[in-house]
Design a protein around this motif. Structure first.
Motif, PDB file in Angstrom:
ATOM      1  N   LEU A  56      10.513  22.776  23.280  1.00  0.00           N
ATOM      2  CA  LEU A  56       9.691  22.214  24.693  1.00  0.00           C
ATOM      3  C   LEU A  56       9.314  23.701  25.212  1.00  0.00           C
ATOM      4  CD1 LEU A  56       8.645  19.974  26.317  1.00  0.00           C
ATOM      5  CD2 LEU A  56      10.893  20.049  27.592  1.00  0.00           C
ATOM      6  N   ILE A  62       3.006  16.010  31.572  1.00  0.00           N
ATOM      7  CA  ILE A  62       2.934  17.127  30.990  1.00  0.00           C
ATOM      8  C   ILE A  62       1.911  16.840  29.841  1.00  0.00           C
ATOM      9  CG2 ILE A  62       4.053  18.999  29.874  1.00  0.00           C
ATOM     10  CD1 ILE A  62       6.508  18.425  31.696  1.00  0.00           C
ATOM     11  N   THR A  68       9.227  24.258  34.654  1.00  0.00           N
ATOM     12  CA  THR A  68       9.086  24.635  33.134  1.00  0.00           C
ATOM     13  C   THR A  68      10.329  25.355  32.682  1.00  0.00           C
ATOM     14  OG1 THR A  68       7.810  26.843  33.554  1.00  0.00           O
ATOM     15  CG2 THR A  68       6.819  24.802  33.182  1.00  0.00           C
ATOM     16  N   PRO A 119       0.593  18.298  26.481  1.00  0.00           N
ATOM     17  CA  PRO A 119       0.318  19.575  25.536  1.00  0.00           C
ATOM     18  C   PRO A 119      -0.931  19.448  25.071  1.00  0.00           C
ATOM     19  CG  PRO A 119       1.429  17.820  24.593  1.00  0.00           C
ATOM     20  CD  PRO A 119       1.224  17.151  25.806  1.00  0.00           C
ATOM     21  N   ALA A 129       0.960  23.916  27.862  1.00  0.00           N
ATOM     22  CA  ALA A 129       0.504  22.565  28.266  1.00  0.00           C
ATOM     23  C   ALA A 129      -0.250  22.673  29.694  1.00  0.00           C
ATOM     24  CB  ALA A 129       1.841  21.867  28.743  1.00  0.00           C
ATOM     25  N   ILE A 134       5.921  24.476  23.955  1.00  0.00           N
ATOM     26  CA  ILE A 134       4.885  23.639  24.599  1.00  0.00           C
ATOM     27  C   ILE A 134       4.515  23.718  25.691  1.00  0.00           C
ATOM     28  CG2 ILE A 134       4.500  21.068  24.835  1.00  0.00           C
ATOM     29  CD1 ILE A 134       6.100  20.734  22.054  1.00  0.00           C
ATOM     30  N   LEU A 135       5.344  23.963  26.736  1.00  0.00           N
ATOM     31  CA  LEU A 135       4.992  24.098  27.998  1.00  0.00           C
ATOM     32  C   LEU A 135       4.152  25.128  28.347  1.00  0.00           C
ATOM     33  CD1 LEU A 135       8.565  23.029  29.601  1.00  0.00           C
ATOM     34  CD2 LEU A 135       6.503  21.800  29.421  1.00  0.00           C
ATOM     35  N   ALA A 163       4.981  17.049  23.697  1.00  0.00           N
ATOM     36  CA  ALA A 163       6.218  17.420  24.698  1.00  0.00           C
ATOM     37  C   ALA A 163       7.061  16.293  24.749  1.00  0.00           C
ATOM     38  CB  ALA A 163       5.256  17.317  26.176  1.00  0.00           C
ATOM     39  N   TYR A 214       6.263  12.871  29.961  1.00  0.00           N
ATOM     40  CA  TYR A 214       5.799  13.729  28.946  1.00  0.00           C
ATOM     41  C   TYR A 214       4.881  12.789  28.148  1.00  0.00           C
ATOM     42  CZ  TYR A 214      10.183  16.364  29.959  1.00  0.00           C
ATOM     43  OH  TYR A 214      11.002  17.085  30.471  1.00  0.00           O
TER      44      TYR A 214
END
Length: 79
Positions: free
Chosen positions: A41, A72, A30, A74, A48, A44-45, A10, A6
């Motif tokens: 999260l 990952i 995800t 962001p 991302a 954000i995913l 993230a 991350y």
């Protein structure tokens, strides 16, 4: 198992820098990570970018290689 790294927001939302997770696709990953770490999260995913073994992956339904590393990233502010 996938190794998840991350970055930035993230990392803050997940509360960890790295973890191992089992998933067959980015879509499955995800969902699993959202279930594990919460909707913050998950949001954000949705925005991302994902690097799979160092290569950008845009197809969230594509199968992931066994033992892949997924970074990952962001969205970042600034230029």
């Amino acid at each position: 198992m996938l190794t998840i790294h991350y970055f930035a927001g993230a990392r803050a939302a997940a509360g960890v820098a790295t973890e191992e997770v089992a998933a067959q696709s980015l879509e499955e990953l995800t969902q699993h990570l959202t279930d594990r770490h919460g909707e913050r999260l998950g949001l954000i995913l949705k925005a991302a970018s994902f690097l799979v073994d160092g290569l950008t992956c845009h197809n969230r339904q594509a199968p992931l290689p066994t033992d892949a590393t997924v970074d990952i990233l962001p969205p970042f502010a600034g230029g």
